[in-house]
Design a protein around this motif. Structure first.
Motif, PDB file in Angstrom:
ATOM      1  N   GLY A  84       0.790  -1.215   0.000  1.00 24.02           N
ATOM      2  CA  GLY A  84       0.000   0.000   0.000  1.00 24.02           C
ATOM      3  C   GLY A  84       0.826   1.270   0.000  1.00 24.02           C
ATOM      4  O   GLY A  84       2.042   1.266   0.220  1.00 24.02           O
ATOM      5  N   ASP A  85       0.141   2.371  -0.221  1.00 20.28           N
ATOM      6  CA  ASP A  85       0.787   3.683  -0.145  1.00 20.28           C
ATOM      7  C   ASP A  85       1.286   3.967   1.262  1.00 20.28           C
ATOM      8  O   ASP A  85       2.244   4.721   1.447  1.00 20.28           O
ATOM      9  CB  ASP A  85      -0.197   4.780  -0.558  1.00 20.28           C
ATOM     10  N   TYR A  86       0.625   3.354   2.260  1.00 18.99           N
ATOM     11  CA  TYR A  86       0.991   3.598   3.654  1.00 18.99           C
ATOM     12  C   TYR A  86       1.199   2.257   4.348  1.00 18.99           C
ATOM     13  O   TYR A  86       0.294   1.429   4.424  1.00 18.99           O
ATOM     14  CB  TYR A  86      -0.098   4.407   4.365  1.00 18.99           C
ATOM     15  N   GLN A  87       2.405   2.064   4.825  1.00 13.84           N
ATOM     16  CA  GLN A  87       2.747   0.863   5.582  1.00 13.84           C
ATOM     17  C   GLN A  87       2.468   1.146   7.052  1.00 13.84           C
ATOM     18  O   GLN A  87       3.175   1.928   7.696  1.00 13.84           O
ATOM     19  CB  GLN A  87       4.223   0.520   5.394  1.00 13.84           C
ATOM     20  N   VAL A  88       1.418   0.551   7.575  1.00 10.88           N
ATOM     21  CA  VAL A  88       1.008   0.780   8.963  1.00 10.88           C
ATOM     22  C   VAL A  88       1.515  -0.380   9.803  1.00 10.88           C
ATOM     23  O   VAL A  88       1.063  -1.522   9.653  1.00 10.88           O
ATOM     24  CB  VAL A  88      -0.523   0.903   9.075  1.00 10.88           C
ATOM     25  N   GLY A  89       2.482  -0.084  10.660  1.00  7.28           N
ATOM     26  CA  GLY A  89       3.075  -1.111  11.508  1.00  7.28           C
ATOM     27  C   GLY A  89       2.710  -0.898  12.955  1.00  7.28           C
ATOM     28  O   GLY A  89       2.899   0.191  13.495  1.00  7.28           O
ATOM     29  N   VAL A  90       2.181  -1.921  13.590  1.00  4.20           N
ATOM     30  CA  VAL A  90       1.816  -1.855  15.008  1.00  4.20           C
ATOM     31  C   VAL A  90       2.863  -2.621  15.797  1.00  4.20           C
ATOM     32  O   VAL A  90       3.094  -3.805  15.539  1.00  4.20           O
ATOM     33  CB  VAL A  90       0.429  -2.467  15.260  1.00  4.20           C
ATOM     34  N   CYS A  91       3.516  -1.939  16.735  1.00  5.22           N
ATOM     35  CA  CYS A  91       4.516  -2.622  17.549  1.00  5.22           C
ATOM     36  C   CYS A  91       3.820  -3.595  18.491  1.00  5.22           C
ATOM     37  O   CYS A  91       2.946  -3.206  19.266  1.00  5.22           O
ATOM     38  CB  CYS A  91       5.353  -1.621  18.344  1.00  5.22           C
ATOM     39  N   HIS A 111     -10.945  -4.239  11.465  1.00  2.00           N
ATOM     40  CA  HIS A 111     -11.484  -3.038  10.823  1.00  2.00           C
ATOM     41  C   HIS A 111     -11.125  -2.981   9.335  1.00  2.00           C
ATOM     42  O   HIS A 111     -11.959  -2.589   8.505  1.00  2.00           O
ATOM     43  CB  HIS A 111     -10.954  -1.798  11.543  1.00  2.00           C
ATOM     44  N   LEU A 112      -9.890  -3.369   9.003  1.00  2.00           N
ATOM     45  CA  LEU A 112      -9.425  -3.296   7.619  1.00  2.00           C
ATOM     46  C   LEU A 112      -9.694  -4.580   6.845  1.00  2.00           C
ATOM     47  O   LEU A 112      -9.541  -4.600   5.614  1.00  2.00           O
ATOM     48  CB  LEU A 112      -7.926  -2.991   7.587  1.00  2.00           C
ATOM     49  N   ASP A 113     -10.039  -5.644   7.568  1.00  2.00           N
ATOM     50  CA  ASP A 113     -10.290  -6.953   6.960  1.00  2.00           C
ATOM     51  C   ASP A 113      -9.055  -7.451   6.205  1.00  2.00           C
ATOM     52  O   ASP A 113      -9.139  -7.924   5.072  1.00  2.00           O
ATOM     53  CB  ASP A 113     -11.498  -6.889   6.015  1.00  2.00           C
ATOM     54  N   VAL A 114      -7.900  -7.350   6.863  1.00  2.00           N
ATOM     55  CA  VAL A 114      -6.650  -7.842   6.293  1.00  2.00           C
ATOM     56  C   VAL A 114      -5.864  -8.570   7.377  1.00  2.00           C
ATOM     57  O   VAL A 114      -6.103  -8.363   8.577  1.00  2.00           O
ATOM     58  CB  VAL A 114      -5.781  -6.705   5.712  1.00  2.00           C
ATOM     59  N   GLY A 115      -4.940  -9.406   6.953  1.00  2.00           N
ATOM     60  CA  GLY A 115      -4.032 -10.061   7.872  1.00  2.00           C
ATOM     61  C   GLY A 115      -2.661  -9.419   7.834  1.00  2.00           C
ATOM     62  O   GLY A 115      -2.452  -8.393   7.169  1.00  2.00           O
ATOM     63  N   ASN A 116      -1.697 -10.023   8.521  1.00  2.00           N
ATOM     64  CA  ASN A 116      -0.357  -9.462   8.570  1.00  2.00           C
ATOM     65  C   ASN A 116       0.278  -9.429   7.185  1.00  2.00           C
ATOM     66  O   ASN A 116       0.293 -10.428   6.460  1.00  2.00           O
ATOM     67  CB  ASN A 116       0.525 -10.295   9.504  1.00  2.00           C
ATOM     68  N   GLY A 117       0.786  -8.248   6.790  1.00  2.00           N
ATOM     69  CA  GLY A 117       1.429  -8.100   5.499  1.00  2.00           C
ATOM     70  C   GLY A 117       0.474  -7.980   4.338  1.00  2.00           C
ATOM     71  O   GLY A 117       0.910  -7.952   3.177  1.00  2.00           O
TER      72      GLY A 117
END
Length: 281
Positions: A84-91, A111-117
């Motif tokens: 994606g345009d924005y890589q959102v990483g949660v520590c 919320h985003l209906d996605v898994g890791n990566g």
């Protein structure tokens, strides 16, 4: 079946990348030392490191594609598939996790209906859990294209990704304003950050990071003294030589594993732990 060679860049793209690559290589006494920024350069072109990009790096640096691939697959900063345009990483490392990082990550997955990566259908956000980013004093931390969003909650993180997907401004807690992942990759390749005012927005230590230094310099009052659990106040540090408790006895009601040893099966006469008798003895 042998793999077909990857298609090359169009002539205009290749010419532009070659000019940039020569500028990067000129910074180093040995051209192979330019591999890391070169990988950022090709990542800035397509949003991830493609076979075409790795072959380009190998040719420009006189390396084998195996050598380039070994580096590109070792570092997690290099993406191997479209993202994606924005890589959102949660520590989700220890401190962020116990402060709520796991809850944030689970909320964003739902919320985003996605898994890791994985990336949202609109191509805007790629979600991942990440390791420690040396911002434990602001836990839990979310990073977007390597910029800090400190002291997050599930609700604030949800608003953040909604703003990113809608194209609304999202200002990091510290550091420069956000740019896309491709733009970030070009900056990491060593080219000037052309965002207005970026030179004045570098990441600096915040109040929480500097508190220990201020305490050491006497610029802040020390933390309040917590009296012992037996309720007996004392002035100043307790001198171990003044402890009148019998040897090995821990403070009243204090069950920390770091206090005096508790009775175990090996030390409790009522529960001996001798050798196991052989069958038939």
């Amino acid at each position: 079946m042998p793999q077909l060679p990857a298609p090359g860049y169009p002539d205009d793209v290749r010419a532009r990348l070659e000019t940039d690559a020569r500028a990067i290589i000129a910074r180093y006494p040995d051209s192979r030392s330019a591999l890391l920024p070169m990988l950022h350069l090709v990542q800035s072109e397509e949003g991830h490191v493609t076979r075409t990009g790795m072959q380009f790096c190998a040719r420009m640096l006189d390396l084998t594609t195996a050598e380039v691939t070994a580096v590109a697959t070792f570092y997690t900063m290099y993406r191997r598939k479209p993202s994606g345009d924005y890589q959102v990483g949660v520590c989700t490392n220890t401190l962020c996790a116990v402060m709520g990082g796991d809850a944030i990550y689970e909320r964003l997955q739902e919320h985003l209906d996605v898994g890791n990566g994985e990336t949202t259908d609109d191509g805007k956000v790629t979600l991942e859990h990440i390791e420690c980013n040396a911002a434990c004093d602001y836990a839990p931390v979310v990073m977007v294209n390597w910029e800090f969003f400190d002291n997050q909650t599930p609700d604030s993180a949800t608003r953040l990704v909604d703003d990113l997907r809608a194209g609304r401004p999202a200002d990091p807690t510290r550091g420069a304003r956000l740019c896309t992942f491709k733009e970030t990759a070009r900056i990491l390749a060593g080219f000037p950050d052309e965002r207005p005012g970026a030179a004045d927005e570098s990441v600096s230590a915040g109040p929480a990071s500097l508190r220990g230094l201020r305490l050491a310099k006497g610029e802040e009052a020390p933390a309040r003294v917590v009296h012992p659990r037996d309720g007996a106040p004392h002035d100043g540090p307790r001198d171990a030589t003044q402890d009148t408790r019998p040897e090995g006895q821990s403070p009243a009601g204090h069950r920390s594993s770091h206090d005096a040893p508790q009775q175990t099966s090996a030390s409790d006469p009522a529960h001996p732990a001798g050798p196991v008798a052989e069958e038939g003895e």
